[in-house]
Design a protein around this motif. Sequence first.
Motif: not given
Length: 546
Positions: A358-363, A365-366, A392-397
Motif C-alpha cells: 500500500g505504501r508503494n501505491e501511495t508513492a 500516486r505522488e 526510499v526516495g523516488a521520482g520520475a525520470l
Amino acid sequence: MRLNPPTETRTHPALGLATELACFGAAGLAALALIGWQFEVPILRSPLRGLTPMNPVTALSLILASASLWALRGAKPEPGMKKFAQVCALLVAAIGTLKLFSALTSIGLPLDQVLFQHKLAALQQSNQMAPNTGLALVFLGGALLALSSSTLRARRPAQPLLLATLAMSLVALLGYLLGVRSLYRIASFIPMAANTALALLLLAAGALLTRPDSGVCKFVLSPSSGGVMVRRMLPAAIVVPVVLGWLHLEGQRRGLYENEIGTALNALVIAGILVGLIWQTGRSLEAVDRERRRVEEALQKSLKRQSRLLESNLMCVVTANPQGWITEANPTFLAMVGYEREDLPLRTETLTPPEWLGRNETALREIGERGAATPFEKEYVRKDGIRVPVLVGAGALPDADGEIVAFVLDISKKKQAELEIERMRMFLDSIVENLPNMVFVKDASELRFVRINRAAEELLGYGREELLGRSDYDFFPKDQADFFTAKDREILKSGSLSDIHEEVILTRVRGPRLLHTKKVPIRDANGEPGFLLGISEDITEKREAE
C-alpha cells in the motif's frame, strides 16, 4: 539518457501577429476591390493600370478565407469559432470547385457574375474568376478545413495544400514582375489578378504560421542547424534570383547589354551571392558544431561522474518501468537484497512484504501527481527471506516514458542502534524505578518535576501523575518550599554536587520525614544547567534508632 534532446520549435508572439496581419492584408485587398466595384474606382480593383481587376466573387471568397483563418488563429480555438471557420472554409472551397467545374466542362455557371452584374457587363473585356484562382481557392479552403480538425491525422493535408497555394501565388506574382504572361495565365482563360495573387500568398503564409509546431514551419523555425541554414538560405534563394532576373530582363529591354552578357552577369552575381551565403552559413554551423562537441564532452564527463557515483557503495540506486519491474540496479542494491545482476528484471512485489504494498501505491500516486514521492521507510525481503529496513526516495525520470528512479538507503544499522538505545533506556528506567531511594529530576528553569521513581511516589504519598509538571510549592508549606527552591537555585548556580545531610519534608501520608539528599546539576549540550537530579534517602528510622 539521450545525448541529443528532441528539437523544440521556436514559438514567439510575432508568429501570431504575422497571421493576424496576413488576415488584415488579404481582407483589406479584397475589401478595396469591392469598394472599387461599388464606386467604380479602377485603381482599387487593380493597383496597376491595364492589369486584370480582382473579380467581386473572388474578393468575397478571400474575405471568407480571411475570416476563417482569423477564427483559427491560436493554439486552441473555441468550439464556436472553429465551427464558423469551417463554414467559411467550406464556402471558399465550394466557390473554387464550381469555377473549376465550369472551366473544365465548358458549362457556363455565372457564379462569378452574381455580384455587380451590370458593371461587369459594361466592361470591354469580360471579368471572370481565373481557373488558377479557382484551383487556389479549392486548395486554400481545403487547407483551412483541415486546420480546423481536432485530430493530427486530419490536419496533415493542410501543409501540402497550403504549400501548393503558396507556390501558385508566387508563380503568378513572379510572372507579373517579369512580364511573363504564361506564369499567371492558363491558355486563353482570364489571368489571375495581381492583387488576388498577393492576397492568396498572404493567406497561405499566415495559415502555415498558425501551426508552427508541425510540418514545414516546425523545421524552418527550429533552433537546429538545419533550421538555421534554411532561415539564412531560403530568403536569398527566393529573392536573389527574382531580383536578378528582373534586372536582367529590364536591362535587356532597355538595350543596355545583349542577352549573352546579361545571362553571364546574372550567373556570376548569383554564384557570388550563394558562395558568400554558403561561406557564412558554414562558419556559423562550424561554431554551432564546436559548441555541440563541447556540450557533449561535458555531458560525457558528467555521465561518467554519475556512473561512478551510482556504482559506488554509498547508496542503492534502482530504475523501474511503469509495469513495476526493476530493470536496473547498482551493485550496492543487489548485494543488499541478495540477488545477482542476472536476476534482473525483478518484480517490485517480489522484494516487498505484503503489508508495504500500500505504501508503494501511495508513492506511485505522488510521483504521478508531483513527479516525486515523499521519502518513506519500508522493508525489502532478501532472497534468503531476511527483511531489510530501508529509506526510499523516488521520482520520475524526464523523457523516459514513465520510468522511475529510486534511491534506497539501508537503515538496518540505524534500526539496530535505535533498538539498542531503546533497550538501554528500558534498562536504565528499570534501575531508576527499582532503587530503594527517592529519585527525582526537575527542569532548571521553573524547578518543576519532570521525572520521579516509584520510591518517590511511596515516600511523598503522591501519584506520578500528580507530581509531574508541578513544583515544591504545590506540595509543601511555603516556608519549606522557599527553602528547597533557594537551595536548588544555589546548586544550579554553583554547578557542583551538593550533599544535604539532613532535611525535613512534610509527606502526605507519613507525616514529617528526615531525608539525606544529594543534588547535582545536569548540563545540556552548551554546558548550561538543564536539569537538577536529586537522590534522597529516608533516614528517619535510622536517626530514631540512634
